[in-house]
Design a protein around this motif. Structure first.
Motif, PDB file in Angstrom:
ATOM      1  N   ILE A 403       8.973  -9.388   5.972  1.00  0.00           N
ATOM      2  CA  ILE A 403       7.924  -9.857   5.049  1.00  0.00           C
ATOM      3  C   ILE A 403       7.448  -8.684   4.218  1.00  0.00           C
ATOM      4  O   ILE A 403       6.857  -7.736   4.750  1.00  0.00           O
ATOM      5  N   PRO A 404       7.681  -8.696   2.947  1.00  0.00           N
ATOM      6  CA  PRO A 404       7.196  -7.594   2.094  1.00  0.00           C
ATOM      7  C   PRO A 404       5.669  -7.517   2.100  1.00  0.00           C
ATOM      8  O   PRO A 404       4.975  -8.539   2.127  1.00  0.00           O
ATOM      9  N   ASN A 405       5.159  -6.287   2.097  1.00  0.00           N
ATOM     10  CA  ASN A 405       3.709  -6.032   2.046  1.00  0.00           C
ATOM     11  C   ASN A 405       2.962  -6.698   3.200  1.00  0.00           C
ATOM     12  O   ASN A 405       1.850  -7.220   3.024  1.00  0.00           O
ATOM     13  N   CYS A 406       3.575  -6.677   4.341  1.00  0.00           N
ATOM     14  CA  CYS A 406       2.958  -7.342   5.502  1.00  0.00           C
ATOM     15  C   CYS A 406       1.617  -6.712   5.865  1.00  0.00           C
ATOM     16  O   CYS A 406       0.657  -7.417   6.170  1.00  0.00           O
ATOM     17  N   SER A 407       1.549  -5.387   5.840  1.00  0.00           N
ATOM     18  CA  SER A 407       0.302  -4.710   6.234  1.00  0.00           C
ATOM     19  C   SER A 407      -0.847  -5.052   5.293  1.00  0.00           C
ATOM     20  O   SER A 407      -1.994  -5.196   5.718  1.00  0.00           O
ATOM     21  N   ASN A 408      -0.555  -5.198   3.993  1.00  0.00           N
ATOM     22  CA  ASN A 408      -1.610  -5.555   3.041  1.00  0.00           C
ATOM     23  C   ASN A 408      -2.079  -6.992   3.231  1.00  0.00           C
ATOM     24  O   ASN A 408      -3.245  -7.314   2.984  1.00  0.00           O
ATOM     25  N   LEU A 409      -1.185  -7.875   3.660  1.00  0.00           N
ATOM     26  CA  LEU A 409      -1.539  -9.286   3.815  1.00  0.00           C
ATOM     27  C   LEU A 409      -2.516  -9.526   4.962  1.00  0.00           C
ATOM     28  O   LEU A 409      -3.406 -10.365   4.868  1.00  0.00           O
ATOM     29  N   ILE A 410      -2.333  -8.789   6.037  1.00  0.00           N
ATOM     30  CA  ILE A 410      -3.180  -9.035   7.215  1.00  0.00           C
ATOM     31  C   ILE A 410      -4.302  -8.020   7.354  1.00  0.00           C
ATOM     32  O   ILE A 410      -5.107  -8.109   8.295  1.00  0.00           O
ATOM     33  N   ALA A 411      -4.389  -7.055   6.429  1.00  0.00           N
ATOM     34  CA  ALA A 411      -5.452  -6.044   6.511  1.00  0.00           C
ATOM     35  C   ALA A 411      -6.851  -6.667   6.473  1.00  0.00           C
ATOM     36  O   ALA A 411      -7.726  -6.289   7.272  1.00  0.00           O
TER      37      ALA A 411
END
Length: 492
Positions: A403-411
């Motif tokens: 999943i691209p940009n996973c860390s930004n999505l769940i931050a």
């Protein structure tokens, strides 16, 4: 004449005692009539008069009937002495259950070579397994008991119907014929603990016998071992272009159990008494460690070479060309045959286009998330508690590699529950709910990734962000003149 009048068998009464004139059978000849329907068994085979006390039992009268044809036993009742639980199918025909090239990826000549190889090592796919034979050295599993021994107790039987009890006994008999169970006196031990056993329905039909070792497990010490994880397995198989997936036949039943551990592994059968495990079983303390250790000794060289991967009782063999796969597969079968380890033919697939491994889909050298796993996260409702949201975030992070940009999505979700207790309730604002729903929608943008090999040419493309104050990098793979799907961008 009433029946009680016909049964006046005493002729003299004196001081409360009754004297029996002669054998009780004399009166049957006198009163034939309806008395011929009864069988009178006297308690003394003598012609001397016997004295009996009042209300004293001295005989038993039973109603008898004539049976022309004795009823047959139910179909599910088997005789262990006459029933053959060993599969009589010739081993040369069992290998035909293996699925060879289901997607037509191989040439006809290679398909023939794989079939000939299966015929050559058909004993590896025999259902009549005998277990590890000690080819690579002595090996036995053991129950590592602690300083306190488990208390002895009586055996318990599940409250099953008659048919299920018979089916449970049949399972015991079948495994006893295969050497999994033995009588305690046959192995020279005294059972100190009896574990309850049950029937569990299988998805393919029928039942599986399971034994609960929970009480014994509480008194045993864990055995340290390096267990494989999903991540390391995926990293190995993702580099293969061709793969073979197989499964050990009743993996734990193929591992011998140490004699000093058998006394803790007793079971009570419904009708044939106490038996003991002579092999490992699922849930037995130390069985998983023993399986991992045994397989490392058998296929350890192939694991080091990178052509074999294993996860519990699943076995994977791979290669970058069909010829390489054929050679690796032959080496694995030869090693298993020497050690007496058997594989399940119905669970063996050679050269599939794609396979599913614990929620991940392998497809000719690439890895993607399974639709089932993604659909579960995409359709789950908004959790009410911190514990529920943490579970969602943890499952979401498992898919971070695709999943691209996973860390930004769940931050934003992680920031909301930071410092909160698991039982705390979550107050969902409109903005927080939008972040949650956007994270679910982003699951549809998942990608299939390719893990690099030593022979690949790698490109790293970097980029910076002023607003988020971070540096991102994307890894590209140049393999055989083609640029493969990139790995997700990493932001630091």
């Amino acid at each position: 004449m009433p029946l009680l009048d016909r049964c006046l068998w005493w002729t003299d009464v004196f001081d409360g005692q009754m004297s029996l004139v002669d054998r009780c059978l004399w009166w049957i000849d006198i009163f034939i009539g309806q008395m011929s329907q009864f069988l009178l068994a006297d308690c003394e085979n003598t012609s001397v008069p016997q004295f009996i006390q009042r209300n004293e039992h001295f005989c038993r009268v039973r109603l008898t009937t004539t049976i022309d044809n004795a009823p047959e036993a139910p179909d599910n009742i088997r005789d262990i002495k006459t029933t053959n639980y060993i599969d009589s199918t010739h081993t040369s025909q069992i290998f035909k259950q293996v699925s060879v090239d289901p997607d037509n990826l191989l040439s006809p000549d290679l398909q023939t070579q794989f079939n000939e190889l299966l015929r050559k090592f058909s004993e590896v796919f025999s259902p009549n397994f005998e277990g590890y034979n000690g080819e690579i050295g002595p090996f036995e599993a053991s129950v590592n008991m602690g300083p306190v021994q488990p208390p002895q107790r009586k055996g318990r039987m599940p409250q099953y119907s008659k048919n299920n009890l018979v089916e449970l006994q049949n399972k015991f008999d079948e495994l006893e014929c295969k050497g999994v169970f033995r009588k305690p006196e046959d192995v020279g031990i005294s059972v100190e603990y009896i574990n309850p056993s049950f029937l569990v329905k299988k998805a393919s039909g029928g039942f599986r016998l399971v034994t609960a070792f929970a009480d014994v497990g509480r008194y045993s010490k864990p055995q340290p071992s390096l267990m494989p994880d999903v991540d390391s397995t995926l990293r190995t198989i993702a580099q293969w272009k061709y793969i073979i997936k197989s499964d050990l036949t009743s993996a734990f039943y193929q591992i011998p159990l140490a004699k000093d551990s058998m006394k803790y592994c007793g079971v009570a059968t419904p009708y044939r008494g106490v038996r003991v495990y002579t092999r490992c079983a699922m849930g037995m303390p130390g069985s998983e460690t023993a399986l991992e250790e045994l397989m490392c000794r058998i296929v350890g060289d192939f694991l080091q070479k990178g052509c074999v991967a294993k996860l519990a009782d699943d076995l994977f063999c791979g290669g970058n060309t069909p010829e390489e796969l054929l050679y690796n597969w032959e080496c694995v079968l030869q090693s298993l045959q020497k050690s007496g380890i058997c594989l399940s033919p119905s669970k063996t697939v050679i050269c599939p286009k794609s396979i599913t491994i614990l929620g991940w889909i392998w497809s000719q050298g690439s890895i993607s998330a399974s639709t089932h796993r993604v659909a579960t996260l995409a359709s789950c409702p908004v959790p009410d508690t911190v514990r529920g949201l943490r579970s969602f975030i943890g499952a979401y992070k498992m898919l971070s590699r695709v999943i691209p940009n996973c860390s930004n999505l769940i931050a934003p979700l992680e920031e909301k529950i930071s410092g909160m207790k698991s039982a705390d309730k979550i107050i969902w604002s409109d903005m927080l709910r939008e972040h949650f729903e956007f994270a679910q929608k982003s699951l549809s943008s998942r990608k299939a990734i390719t893990l690099p090999k030593c022979s690949d040419q790698l490109w790293i493309v970097t980029d910076g962000s002023v607003t988020k104050r971070g540096i991102g990098a994307t890894l590209y793979i140049n393999r055989d003149g083609k640029v493969l799907h990139p790995l997700p961008k990493t932001v630091c």
